[in-house]
Design a protein around this motif. Structure first.
Motif, PDB file in Angstrom:
ATOM      1  N   ALA A  80       0.822  -1.214   0.000  1.00  0.00           N
ATOM      2  CA  ALA A  80       0.000   0.000   0.000  1.00  0.00           C
ATOM      3  C   ALA A  80       0.852   1.258   0.000  1.00  0.00           C
ATOM      4  O   ALA A  80       0.380   2.332  -0.408  1.00  0.00           O
ATOM      5  CB  ALA A  80      -0.930  -0.009   1.210  1.00  0.00           C
ATOM      6  N   GLY A  81       2.105   1.140   0.446  1.00  0.00           N
ATOM      7  CA  GLY A  81       3.003   2.304   0.464  1.00  0.00           C
ATOM      8  C   GLY A  81       3.968   2.349  -0.704  1.00  0.00           C
ATOM      9  O   GLY A  81       4.926   3.132  -0.694  1.00  0.00           O
ATOM     10  N   LEU A  82       3.721   1.529  -1.730  1.00  0.00           N
ATOM     11  CA  LEU A  82       4.647   1.467  -2.857  1.00  0.00           C
ATOM     12  C   LEU A  82       4.682   2.747  -3.677  1.00  0.00           C
ATOM     13  O   LEU A  82       5.670   3.020  -4.360  1.00  0.00           O
ATOM     14  CB  LEU A  82       4.294   0.288  -3.773  1.00  0.00           C
ATOM     15  N   GLY A  83       3.600   3.516  -3.641  1.00  0.00           N
ATOM     16  CA  GLY A  83       3.590   4.768  -4.398  1.00  0.00           C
ATOM     17  C   GLY A  83       4.755   5.663  -4.008  1.00  0.00           C
ATOM     18  O   GLY A  83       5.470   6.206  -4.869  1.00  0.00           O
ATOM     19  N   GLU A  84       4.983   5.825  -2.708  1.00  0.00           N
ATOM     20  CA  GLU A  84       6.098   6.644  -2.223  1.00  0.00           C
ATOM     21  C   GLU A  84       7.431   5.987  -2.539  1.00  0.00           C
ATOM     22  O   GLU A  84       8.413   6.674  -2.853  1.00  0.00           O
ATOM     23  CB  GLU A  84       5.952   6.864  -0.714  1.00  0.00           C
ATOM     24  N   VAL A  85       7.487   4.659  -2.449  1.00  0.00           N
ATOM     25  CA  VAL A  85       8.723   3.940  -2.762  1.00  0.00           C
ATOM     26  C   VAL A  85       9.092   4.147  -4.230  1.00  0.00           C
ATOM     27  O   VAL A  85      10.248   4.401  -4.570  1.00  0.00           O
ATOM     28  CB  VAL A  85       8.562   2.429  -2.462  1.00  0.00           C
ATOM     29  N   PHE A  86       8.103   4.058  -5.111  1.00  0.00           N
ATOM     30  CA  PHE A  86       8.344   4.269  -6.542  1.00  0.00           C
ATOM     31  C   PHE A  86       8.849   5.681  -6.807  1.00  0.00           C
ATOM     32  O   PHE A  86       9.759   5.897  -7.612  1.00  0.00           O
ATOM     33  CB  PHE A  86       7.069   4.016  -7.345  1.00  0.00           C
ATOM     34  N   SER A  87       8.237   6.648  -6.146  1.00  0.00           N
ATOM     35  CA  SER A  87       8.623   8.044  -6.379  1.00  0.00           C
ATOM     36  C   SER A  87      10.049   8.326  -5.937  1.00  0.00           C
ATOM     37  O   SER A  87      10.708   9.215  -6.478  1.00  0.00           O
ATOM     38  CB  SER A  87       7.654   8.975  -5.641  1.00  0.00           C
ATOM     39  N   ARG A  88      10.548   7.552  -4.971  1.00  0.00           N
ATOM     40  CA  ARG A  88      11.929   7.723  -4.503  1.00  0.00           C
ATOM     41  C   ARG A  88      12.905   6.842  -5.284  1.00  0.00           C
ATOM     42  O   ARG A  88      14.113   6.917  -5.062  1.00  0.00           O
ATOM     43  CB  ARG A  88      12.031   7.385  -3.012  1.00  0.00           C
ATOM     44  N   GLY A  89      12.384   5.982  -6.151  1.00  0.00           N
ATOM     45  CA  GLY A  89      13.233   5.091  -6.922  1.00  0.00           C
ATOM     46  C   GLY A  89      13.875   4.010  -6.084  1.00  0.00           C
ATOM     47  O   GLY A  89      14.951   3.503  -6.431  1.00  0.00           O
ATOM     48  N   GLU A  90      13.192   3.598  -5.003  1.00  0.00           N
ATOM     49  CA  GLU A  90      13.744   2.597  -4.101  1.00  0.00           C
ATOM     50  C   GLU A  90      13.010   1.267  -4.261  1.00  0.00           C
ATOM     51  O   GLU A  90      12.052   1.146  -5.032  1.00  0.00           O
ATOM     52  CB  GLU A  90      13.636   3.087  -2.651  1.00  0.00           C
ATOM     53  N   SER A  91      13.457   0.250  -3.515  1.00  0.00           N
ATOM     54  CA  SER A  91      12.809  -1.060  -3.486  1.00  0.00           C
ATOM     55  C   SER A  91      12.158  -1.253  -2.123  1.00  0.00           C
ATOM     56  O   SER A  91      12.648  -0.736  -1.112  1.00  0.00           O
ATOM     57  CB  SER A  91      13.833  -2.179  -3.728  1.00  0.00           C
ATOM     58  N   PRO A  92      11.047  -1.993  -2.058  1.00  0.00           N
ATOM     59  CA  PRO A  92      10.369  -2.213  -0.773  1.00  0.00           C
ATOM     60  C   PRO A  92      11.202  -3.074   0.161  1.00  0.00           C
ATOM     61  O   PRO A  92      11.978  -3.917  -0.279  1.00  0.00           O
ATOM     62  CB  PRO A  92       9.069  -2.914  -1.176  1.00  0.00           C
TER      63      PRO A  92
END
Length: 240
Positions: A192-204
């Motif tokens: 559910a928090g992947l949107g922010e992860v994607f925007s930072r270019g990181e991996s969960p």
């Protein structure tokens, strides 16, 4: 002459097919259901979900069930996707439903192919093997919940072991659905928090389930599942 449906190779065909598809999937599908693929297609997935929510939910559950039933790579990514597309709730419900349906598929295939024969052999055995089988039979609910709750037990094995021990289907379904909820909620919330992860270019962070504030409550549930076993053992000693 028509062949009897009771021939061993016919009974083993479903589980052998699953194993063959799983082997092929491990080779050819690894890059199709991955975190990178999710990141690259996230906008298209969100747009399709917004335009066809019910259809998207149904297709998601179906795809999740197929991945689990055939032990294809990508189950963890699918769990994250459930959170990404549908939030922690109803995402966790969709994840648990798809995983349970898939688990039932491989459970039935394994039991039909090998489980009944193996179960009869174990039941007719003697010595230590028979004692282990009897111990599991006496504490099936506890053992079933335990293998679902412990993160280190592979989901594939947790589906096969009950099939070989003659666990009733109803008991398998209930323990699977309820037992995988804690882990599913954790990973769905990460998704559910992947949107922010994607925007930072990181991996969960997939190791989050081993964080103390998450792992300790799960271990507490494991201890609760073992409680009936421990009580039986204590009562047995008192009866000696």
């Amino acid at each position: 002459m028509t062949k009897s449906p009771d021939q061993p190779w016919l009974k083993r065909l479903p589980i052998l097919t699953i194993l063959a598809v799983a082997a092929l999937g491990a080779i050819y599908l690894r890059d199709y259901i991955s975190f990178q693929a999710l990141a690259e297609n996230r906008e298209a997935l969100l747009a399709y979900r917004d335009a066809n929510f019910v259809l998207t939910a149904g297709l998601f559950v179906l795809l999740y069930a197929v991945i689990v039933a055939f032990s294809l790579p990508g189950a963890t990514v699918m769990t994250l996707t459930g959170g990404f597309l549908f939030a922690t709730f109803p995402g966790a419900l969709f994840n648990v439903t798809g995983a349970t349906i898939g688990a039932v598929g491989i459970f039935l295939a394994a039991r039909w192919g090998f489980g009944e024969q193996l179960g009869r052999k174990l039941e007719g055995s003697e010595g230590t093997v028979k004692k282990i089988k009897d111990g599991i039979d006496e504490n099936q609910w506890s053992m079933l919940f335990l293998i679902r709750l412990i993160p280190a037990v592979p989901f594939f094995l947790a589906n096969l072991i009950p099939a070989f021990l003659e666990v009733p289907l109803r008991r398998f379904v209930i323990s699977t659905f309820l037992g995988i909820i804690p882990g599913a909620v954790v990973y769905t919330s990460v998704g559910a928090g992947l949107g922010e992860v994607f925007s930072r270019g990181e991996s969960p962070d997939l190791g989050v389930i081993f964080e103390p504030h998450i792992l300790l409550p799960i271990l507490g549930l494991c201890a609760l599942a073992l409680l009936p076993v421990m009580l039986k053992a204590v009562r047995g000693k008192k009866g000696l």
